[in-house]
Design a protein around this motif. Structure first.
Motif, mmCIF file in Angstrom:
data_model
loop_
_atom_site.group_PDB
_atom_site.id
_atom_site.type_symbol
_atom_site.label_atom_id
_atom_site.label_comp_id
_atom_site.label_asym_id
_atom_site.label_seq_id
_atom_site.Cartn_x
_atom_site.Cartn_y
_atom_site.Cartn_z
ATOM 1 N N ALA A 22 0.826 -1.204 0.000
ATOM 2 C CA ALA A 22 0.000 0.000 0.000
ATOM 3 C C ALA A 22 0.862 1.257 0.000
ATOM 4 C CB ALA A 22 -0.927 0.008 1.212
ATOM 5 N N GLY A 23 2.137 1.100 0.332
ATOM 6 C CA GLY A 23 3.074 2.216 0.258
ATOM 7 C C GLY A 23 3.790 2.218 -1.071
ATOM 8 N N HIS A 158 -11.644 5.548 -3.040
ATOM 9 C CA HIS A 158 -12.168 4.192 -3.230
ATOM 10 C C HIS A 158 -11.742 3.266 -2.092
ATOM 11 C CE1 HIS A 158 -12.864 0.735 -6.372
ATOM 12 N NE2 HIS A 158 -13.615 0.618 -5.316
ATOM 13 N N VAL A 159 -10.449 3.228 -1.804
ATOM 14 C CA VAL A 159 -9.910 2.434 -0.693
ATOM 15 C C VAL A 159 -9.125 3.374 0.214
ATOM 16 C CG1 VAL A 159 -8.367 0.551 -0.019
ATOM 17 C CG2 VAL A 159 -9.797 0.310 -2.062
ATOM 18 N N PRO A 160 -9.736 3.840 1.308
ATOM 19 C CA PRO A 160 -9.006 4.706 2.236
ATOM 20 C C PRO A 160 -7.742 4.007 2.737
ATOM 21 C CG PRO A 160 -11.350 4.748 2.718
ATOM 22 C CD PRO A 160 -11.134 3.653 1.711
ATOM 23 N N PRO A 161 -6.629 4.727 2.818
ATOM 24 C CA PRO A 161 -5.339 4.075 3.069
ATOM 25 C C PRO A 161 -5.101 3.593 4.496
ATOM 26 C CG PRO A 161 -5.057 6.442 2.895
ATOM 27 C CD PRO A 161 -6.475 6.160 2.524
ATOM 28 N N ILE A 322 -5.544 -3.767 2.761
ATOM 29 C CA ILE A 322 -4.827 -2.956 3.745
ATOM 30 C C ILE A 322 -5.336 -3.339 5.126
ATOM 31 C CG2 ILE A 322 -4.326 -0.625 4.558
ATOM 32 C CD1 ILE A 322 -4.826 0.374 1.714
ATOM 33 N N ILE A 323 -4.436 -3.845 5.955
ATOM 34 C CA ILE A 323 -4.774 -4.284 7.307
ATOM 35 C C ILE A 323 -4.116 -3.318 8.284
ATOM 36 C CG2 ILE A 323 -4.603 -6.175 8.975
ATOM 37 C CD1 ILE A 323 -4.196 -8.037 6.497
#
Length: 394
Positions: A22-23, A158-161, A322-323
């Protein structure tokens, strides 16, 4: 899916256990080769000359992104990052004092800062829609606020980080289409891990970075611009000679397609690498990637829940790759650094990266674990055991 092939194509898999996708994901050798070969040619025959020689391959970037998003290549602009594309999109909208941006409290930090900047400079209003109990934004609240406030723009990540969830961007798109409201989607984290279909989202702008789940090089991204936006003659505030032709002493003519949102100087070597990364993802299959990631993340979340003192912060009825976790008495940056000593890469976020979200959760920091399809279940077990070991020492 041939996981062994994906790992053999990824040199970094020999050096680290990488859960910071995610980074910035690990590149494939094919991406590295494309970049290096282009740079070598530039050094050999010259930069402009290389661009002219490789014009067809450069243009294939737009075809690749259009295949990824299921749109026309004329709707695609190269961007240096998701934020670069996002800022150009925002700058093209003629906001006036009192205009409303309708958004969510989970939108990406840079987007939130841009909204606040517009609030300070122009006097626009920022309204955040309510969330469902599961954490996602409530589509009914979006529609209610549209009817009440008539926003100039609806903006959703769409996908909050830092939340672990997937926002209902398709439902929101249907609402915006019905009410003829400009709709901007940040797909920075969804591109490359989910099958993103412009025709289902119905957005007017969509920005994404290549460095994350797309597995492309840093300094590359893309911006989707709808036909509606082009027909409205919207253009970035600081359009340059790449996006427009100087036609009279005091006039210019914007390009007819999305390239009006590009700047004249960009790294064609990185663009070549980005094209290869997109092609690689398409060959793997976005639906295959999404299914594999779901399996990996389900395994990871189930394992992490068994660790005493560890809190899983993820929201949403549908979870992303993302967990986010929080461990009592251990700063997430310290936890990340301890994992790095074991050659395990994760990400750490402080409150400034998700101010509203972390305030609601009652935490000041979180560790972010983001698997991708080339990771293995065995690697997840290694990470879980390492976290257990570190916690036991505190």
């Amino acid at each position: 899916m041939d996981i062994s092939k994906f790992r053999n194509d990824t040199p970094g898999c020999n050096n680290v256990t990488h859960f910071n996708n995610a980074g910035c994901s690990l590149h494939t050798q094919q991406v590295l080769d494309a970049i290096n070969n282009y740079l070598h040619l530039e050094a050999t025959i010259g930069g402009y000359e290389t661009a002219a020689l490789k014009a067809n391959e450069i243009n294939s970037f737009y075809d690749a992104v259009s295949q990824l998003l299921k749109c026309k290549s004329s709707n695609i602009a190269f961007a240096h990052s998701a934020t670069d594309g996002y800022a150009k999109a925002i700058s093209s909208i003629p906001f006036s004092r009192g205009d409303v941006i309708l958004t969510t409290d989970n939108d990406y930090v840079s987007n939130q800062i841009q909204f606040i900047s517009l609030q300070k400079r122009i006097g626009i209003k920022i309204i955040m829609a309510a969330n469902l109990l599961s954490g996602e934004v409530d589509p009914d609240s979006i529609e209610e606020n549209i009817r009440k406030h008539h926003p100039k723009l609806v903006a959703v990540t769409h996908v909050p980080p830092n939340s672990g969830m997937i926002q209902p961007v398709e439902q929101i798109g249907e609402i915006c289409k019905t009410h003829d409201i400009l709709y901007l989607v940040d797909a920075c984290q969804s591109a490359g891990q989910l099958d993103v279909d412009i025709n289902k989202i119905h957005c007017d702008f969509l920005s994404a970075a290549m460095r994350k789940f797309m597995r492309g090089p840093r300094g590359t991204g893309f911006l989707f611009v709808s036909d509606k936006v082009l027909e409205m003659q919207l253009e970035p505030m600081f359009i340059d000679m790449r996006g427009a032709d100087w036609t009279e002493e005091n006039n210019y003519q914007p390009l007819p397609d999305a390239k009006r949102f590009e700047y004249v100087e960009l790294s064609y070597a990185l663009l070549m690498g980005a094209t290869i990364a997109i092609t690689y993802a398409l060959n793997v299959g976005l639906k295959n990637i999404a299914e594999r990631n779901l399996q990996l993340c389900d395994h990871a979340r189930n394992q992490l829940l068994t660790i005493p003192g560890l809190k899983l912060l993820d929201k949403g009825s549908v979870k992303s790759s993302i967990i986010t976790i929080h461990v009592e008495n251990i700063n997430s940056i310290s936890l990340r650094d301890e994992l790095i000593k074991r050659k395990i890469n994760t990400g750490a976020a402080g409150k400034k990266f998700a101010f509203i979200d972390f305030t609601q959760k009652g935490v000041d920091h979180a560790l972010r674990i983001s698997p991708h399809y080339y990771n293995t279940f065995e690697e997840i077990d290694v990470v879980v055991e390492a976290i257990k070991e570190i916690i036991s020492k505190y």
